[in-house]
Motif scaffolding. Structure first.
Motif, PDB file in Angstrom:
ATOM      1  N   VAL A  73       0.773  -1.331  -0.042  1.00  0.00           N
ATOM      2  CA  VAL A  73       0.072   0.030  -0.103  1.00  0.00           C
ATOM      3  C   VAL A  73       0.856   1.217   0.029  1.00  0.00           C
ATOM      4  CG1 VAL A  73      -1.776   1.359   0.954  1.00  0.00           C
ATOM      5  CG2 VAL A  73      -1.883  -1.375   1.388  1.00  0.00           C
ATOM      6  N   PHE A  74       1.980   1.276   0.807  1.00  0.00           N
ATOM      7  CA  PHE A  74       2.814   2.403   0.937  1.00  0.00           C
ATOM      8  C   PHE A  74       3.490   2.553  -0.353  1.00  0.00           C
ATOM      9  CE2 PHE A  74       2.464   2.128   5.750  1.00  0.00           C
ATOM     10  CZ  PHE A  74       1.928   3.539   5.923  1.00  0.00           C
ATOM     11  N   ALA A  75       3.965   1.454  -1.089  1.00  0.00           N
ATOM     12  CA  ALA A  75       4.528   1.647  -2.248  1.00  0.00           C
ATOM     13  C   ALA A  75       3.434   1.952  -3.392  1.00  0.00           C
ATOM     14  CB  ALA A  75       5.216  -0.144  -2.845  1.00  0.00           C
ATOM     15  N   ALA A  76       2.400   1.727  -3.223  1.00  0.00           N
ATOM     16  CA  ALA A  76       1.273   2.201  -4.114  1.00  0.00           C
ATOM     17  C   ALA A  76       1.247   3.588  -4.119  1.00  0.00           C
ATOM     18  CB  ALA A  76      -0.003   1.514  -3.929  1.00  0.00           C
ATOM     19  N   ALA A  77       1.225   4.145  -3.073  1.00  0.00           N
ATOM     20  CA  ALA A  77       1.246   5.717  -2.598  1.00  0.00           C
ATOM     21  C   ALA A  77       2.588   6.161  -3.690  1.00  0.00           C
ATOM     22  CB  ALA A  77       1.473   6.019  -1.525  1.00  0.00           C
ATOM     23  N   VAL A  78       3.722   5.736  -3.660  1.00  0.00           N
ATOM     24  CA  VAL A  78       4.634   6.185  -4.191  1.00  0.00           C
ATOM     25  C   VAL A  78       4.355   5.996  -5.818  1.00  0.00           C
ATOM     26  CG1 VAL A  78       7.204   6.176  -4.624  1.00  0.00           C
ATOM     27  CG2 VAL A  78       6.377   5.836  -2.659  1.00  0.00           C
ATOM     28  N   GLY A  79       4.052   4.897  -6.181  1.00  0.00           N
ATOM     29  CA  GLY A  79       3.702   4.379  -7.601  1.00  0.00           C
ATOM     30  C   GLY A  79       2.857   5.476  -8.330  1.00  0.00           C
ATOM     31  N   ALA A  80       1.700   5.842  -7.418  1.00  0.00           N
ATOM     32  CA  ALA A  80       0.679   6.929  -7.921  1.00  0.00           C
ATOM     33  C   ALA A  80       1.224   8.270  -7.970  1.00  0.00           C
ATOM     34  CB  ALA A  80      -0.685   6.878  -6.801  1.00  0.00           C
ATOM     35  N   LEU A 119      10.076 -11.452  -0.165  1.00  0.00           N
ATOM     36  CA  LEU A 119       8.918 -11.240  -0.321  1.00  0.00           C
ATOM     37  C   LEU A 119       8.369  -9.755  -0.255  1.00  0.00           C
ATOM     38  CD1 LEU A 119       5.843 -12.370   0.030  1.00  0.00           C
ATOM     39  CD2 LEU A 119       5.985 -12.437   2.544  1.00  0.00           C
ATOM     40  N   ILE A 120       8.962  -9.056   0.563  1.00  0.00           N
ATOM     41  CA  ILE A 120       8.615  -7.586   1.030  1.00  0.00           C
ATOM     42  C   ILE A 120       8.897  -6.912  -0.404  1.00  0.00           C
ATOM     43  CG2 ILE A 120       9.116  -5.407   2.026  1.00  0.00           C
ATOM     44  CD1 ILE A 120       9.187  -7.126   4.621  1.00  0.00           C
ATOM     45  N   ALA A 121      10.154  -7.222  -1.212  1.00  0.00           N
ATOM     46  CA  ALA A 121      10.656  -6.711  -2.184  1.00  0.00           C
ATOM     47  C   ALA A 121       9.423  -6.788  -3.522  1.00  0.00           C
ATOM     48  CB  ALA A 121      11.993  -7.128  -2.635  1.00  0.00           C
ATOM     49  N   GLY A 122       9.069  -8.122  -3.529  1.00  0.00           N
ATOM     50  CA  GLY A 122       7.861  -8.486  -4.363  1.00  0.00           C
ATOM     51  C   GLY A 122       6.733  -7.594  -4.194  1.00  0.00           C
ATOM     52  N   ARG A 123       6.439  -7.412  -2.855  1.00  0.00           N
ATOM     53  CA  ARG A 123       5.081  -6.947  -2.434  1.00  0.00           C
ATOM     54  C   ARG A 123       5.253  -5.317  -3.012  1.00  0.00           C
ATOM     55  NH1 ARG A 123       0.041  -8.452  -1.368  1.00  0.00           N
ATOM     56  NH2 ARG A 123      -0.110  -7.048   0.462  1.00  0.00           N
ATOM     57  N   ILE A 124       6.549  -4.527  -2.816  1.00  0.00           N
ATOM     58  CA  ILE A 124       6.810  -3.226  -3.022  1.00  0.00           C
ATOM     59  C   ILE A 124       6.544  -3.284  -4.673  1.00  0.00           C
ATOM     60  CG2 ILE A 124       8.718  -1.409  -3.289  1.00  0.00           C
ATOM     61  CD1 ILE A 124       9.502  -2.496  -0.745  1.00  0.00           C
ATOM     62  N   MET A 125       7.148  -3.926  -5.507  1.00  0.00           N
ATOM     63  CA  MET A 125       7.008  -3.959  -6.798  1.00  0.00           C
ATOM     64  C   MET A 125       5.664  -4.061  -7.201  1.00  0.00           C
ATOM     65  SD  MET A 125      10.205  -6.573  -7.671  1.00  0.00           S
ATOM     66  CE  MET A 125       9.959  -6.349  -9.514  1.00  0.00           C
ATOM     67  N   LEU A 126       4.998  -4.894  -6.762  1.00  0.00           N
ATOM     68  CA  LEU A 126       3.602  -5.216  -6.949  1.00  0.00           C
ATOM     69  C   LEU A 126       2.894  -3.807  -6.531  1.00  0.00           C
ATOM     70  CD1 LEU A 126       2.532  -8.625  -5.789  1.00  0.00           C
ATOM     71  CD2 LEU A 126       2.470  -7.724  -8.296  1.00  0.00           C
ATOM     72  N   GLY A 127       3.198  -3.190  -5.475  1.00  0.00           N
ATOM     73  CA  GLY A 127       2.512  -1.945  -5.010  1.00  0.00           C
ATOM     74  C   GLY A 127       2.808  -0.661  -5.878  1.00  0.00           C
ATOM     75  N   LEU A 128       3.957  -0.724  -6.425  1.00  0.00           N
ATOM     76  CA  LEU A 128       4.258   0.329  -7.491  1.00  0.00           C
ATOM     77  C   LEU A 128       3.352   0.134  -8.501  1.00  0.00           C
ATOM     78  CD1 LEU A 128       8.174   0.323  -7.249  1.00  0.00           C
ATOM     79  CD2 LEU A 128       6.763   2.171  -6.264  1.00  0.00           C
ATOM     80  N   ALA A 129       3.049  -1.022  -8.949  1.00  0.00           N
ATOM     81  CA  ALA A 129       2.630  -1.150 -10.107  1.00  0.00           C
ATOM     82  C   ALA A 129       0.832  -0.825  -9.972  1.00  0.00           C
ATOM     83  CB  ALA A 129       2.706  -2.704 -10.597  1.00  0.00           C
ATOM     84  N   VAL A 130       0.297  -1.386  -8.733  1.00  0.00           N
ATOM     85  CA  VAL A 130      -0.829  -1.047  -8.220  1.00  0.00           C
ATOM     86  C   VAL A 130      -1.171   0.471  -8.329  1.00  0.00           C
ATOM     87  CG1 VAL A 130      -2.435  -1.130  -6.312  1.00  0.00           C
ATOM     88  CG2 VAL A 130      -1.408  -3.286  -7.094  1.00  0.00           C
ATOM     89  N   GLY A 131      -0.235   1.252  -7.739  1.00  0.00           N
ATOM     90  CA  GLY A 131      -0.530   2.570  -7.611  1.00  0.00           C
ATOM     91  C   GLY A 131      -0.342   3.367  -9.022  1.00  0.00           C
ATOM     92  N   GLY A 132       0.521   2.622  -9.856  1.00  0.00           N
ATOM     93  CA  GLY A 132       0.473   3.544 -11.049  1.00  0.00           C
ATOM     94  C   GLY A 132      -0.773   3.116 -12.022  1.00  0.00           C
TER      95      GLY A 132
END
Length: 486
Positions: A73-80, A119-132
């Motif tokens: 979720v936090f990575a999604a914020a950055v991705g957005a 695992l967290i690295a993968g979740r961060i990548m997914l989050g960047l993509a979700v936010g984008g």
């Protein structure tokens, strides 16, 4: 304060939107682009059922469970935040193709993760993509759709999101009950995500670029060619002329770039309102249900297996509500849907709080009453708020700041979501269901007041006319009673 006529706008009269083959083309484009929404939904929903077997295999604590969940979720914020600006530079289509690659890579990291670090690295990548995806896909659809059906076309992305979440809940229930003895069952749940990622990548290679972005980059002939595939020919030429006129006026008045936003009080105002709308959506607690629904249902009295199955019910009504919302998007004003939605969700919060307080643990009716009220909350949220919020964010900002505006707004929305995701289990542990939902109710009342007093109307108006209204401030001052015109 609301307006049906946001500004003087262009003097170009657009030909009516007649039937034609272009509608099939628009439908195909929306289906392909909405794989981004499907991935958004699946990746945010799959953790709901994957978390417990994941914790068992990897030895996660309560804290690391929160970190694994909220890292996306936090990575999604950055991705957005950054995807909007990237799409302004690279184009909407190219950015979505890049996001598809990121979705796939993140899935591989999560599925093959030997420990919490990968695992967290993968979740961060997914989050960047979700936010984008949450930023770029709605803008891409809004810029391609005719204003008469812009709401229903853009809103399809939110329906795809809840279909993705429902798919995650169903797959979680099947895999969780069939492979409940297998510690690695969560890896299978995540692996499914690779399929829509491949479909998004392959499909977007054949899709056109946003014509409004092409105009912004001076590629007028390409913009017209794209418009002619998604409009009748005479309408395409008139729309291009209208977009060019607004772009020319903004350049002459130096109303472009970050400086223009910072020096124009009306542009700053719409940016702050966008932030408020995005945060209000998250502060309803909807994603706490989508991420931790199983925990809420176990707390209400279901056992673990029953909660996993019962958790499908909110996913089903979310999809139903999404289709109802699509029907309403081009028929009911955005502000009205916001107000109805926040009234219903706040009422639902109060009812959940009272039910959990009046029905003690052990009462056989308790889990079913709370489940029914959670379903009512999700249905209200999806029918009146989620679709309308994403549509409003995609259409409210002028072209020259659209990527920045929606990116910053969604960044604050995802950040709010992230803190709720991180601390929701602790909140439930500290004050229980009763206290948590009473808090959500209080925040909902404040959000309702904000929407009624601050949010301008955007339905039934071209993006170019909205652009003039926002830039000049007319959208904030023209009375709501004036007759709606294009």
């Amino acid at each position: 304060m609301n307006t049906a006529e946001p500004g003087a706008g262009s003097r170009i009269a657009l030909p009516p939107l007649v039937a034609g083959a272009y509608r099939k083309r628009l439908g195909l484009i929306s289906i392909v682009a909405c794989f981004g929404g499907l991935l958004f939904g699946y990746d945010t929903g799959v953790i709901n059922g994957a978390l417990r077997p994941m914790a068992a295999e990897l030895g996660l604590t309560a804290l690391t469970e929160g970190v694994v969940t909220s890292s996306l979720v936090f990575a999604a914020a950055v991705g957005a935040l950054f995807a909007g600006r990237i799409s302004d530079a690279w184009g909407r289509r190219t950015t979505i193709i890049g996001l598809a690659v990121l979705f796939f890579a993140g899935t591989v990291f999560v599925v093959l993760a030997p420990g919490i670090g990968v695992l967290i690295a993968g979740r961060i990548m997914l989050g960047l993509a979700v936010g984008g995806a949450s930023t770029v896909v709605p803008v891409f659809l809004a810029e391609l759709a005719p204003y008469e059906i812009r709401g229903s076309i853009t809103g399809r992305n939110e329906v795809a999101i809840v279909i993705g979440q429902l798919s995650a809940f169903v797959i979680n229930a099947i895999i969780g009950n069939v492979f409940h003895a297998e510690a690695h069952s969560w890896r299978i749940m995540f692996a499914i995500c690779a399929i829509p990622a491949i479909c998004l990548f392959v499909g977007m290679l054949r899709m056109p670029e946003s014509p409004r972005w092409l105009v912004e980059k001076g590629r007028h002939e390409q913009a017209l060619a794209v418009l002619k595939t998604v409009r009748p020919a005479d309408r395409a030429e008139a729309e291009l002329e209208e977009v060019l006129e607004i772009a020319r006026e903004e350049r002459e008045e130096h109303q472009i770039g970050l400086k223009a936003v910072l020096t124009n009080k009306w542009l700053l105002r719409i940016l702050f309102i966008g932030i408020g709308v995005a945060m209000a959506q998250q502060l309803t607690g909807i994603n706490s249900i989508m991420y931790y629904g199983q925990i809420v249902l176990i707390e209400s009295g279901f056992d673990e297996s029953a909660a996993l199955i019962a958790n499908i019910a909110p996913g089903i009504v979310a999809v139903i509500g999404g289709f109802i919302a699509l029907y309403m998007m081009d028929r009911v004003d955005r502000r009205k849907t916001f107000a109805i939605g926040l009234t219903l969700t706040t009422t639902s919060h109060l009812l959940i709080g009272f039910a959990s307080m009046l029905l003690p643990v052990g009462n056989p009716a308790r889990p079913f009453v709370i489940l029914a009220l959670v379903v009512l909350f999700v249905l209200s949220m999806q029918t009146f708020l989620n679709v309308a919020v994403w549509v409003w964010l995609a259409e409210a900002f002028p072209l020259h700041m659209r990527g920045l505006g929606i990116g910053v707004s969604v960044f604050f929305g995802w950040t709010t979501n992230g803190f709720l995701s991180l601390f929701f289990p602790s909140l439930i542990a500290a004050v229980g269901i009763t206290g948590a939902f009473f808090i959500f109710a209080g925040v909902g009342a404040i959000a309702l007041l904000f929407v009624i007093t601050q949010v301008p109307e955007t339905r039934g108006v071209t993006l170019e006319k909205l652009e003039v209204g926002v830039t000049t401030g007319a959208i904030f001052t023209v009375p709501a009673t004036r007759k709606r015109r294009r």
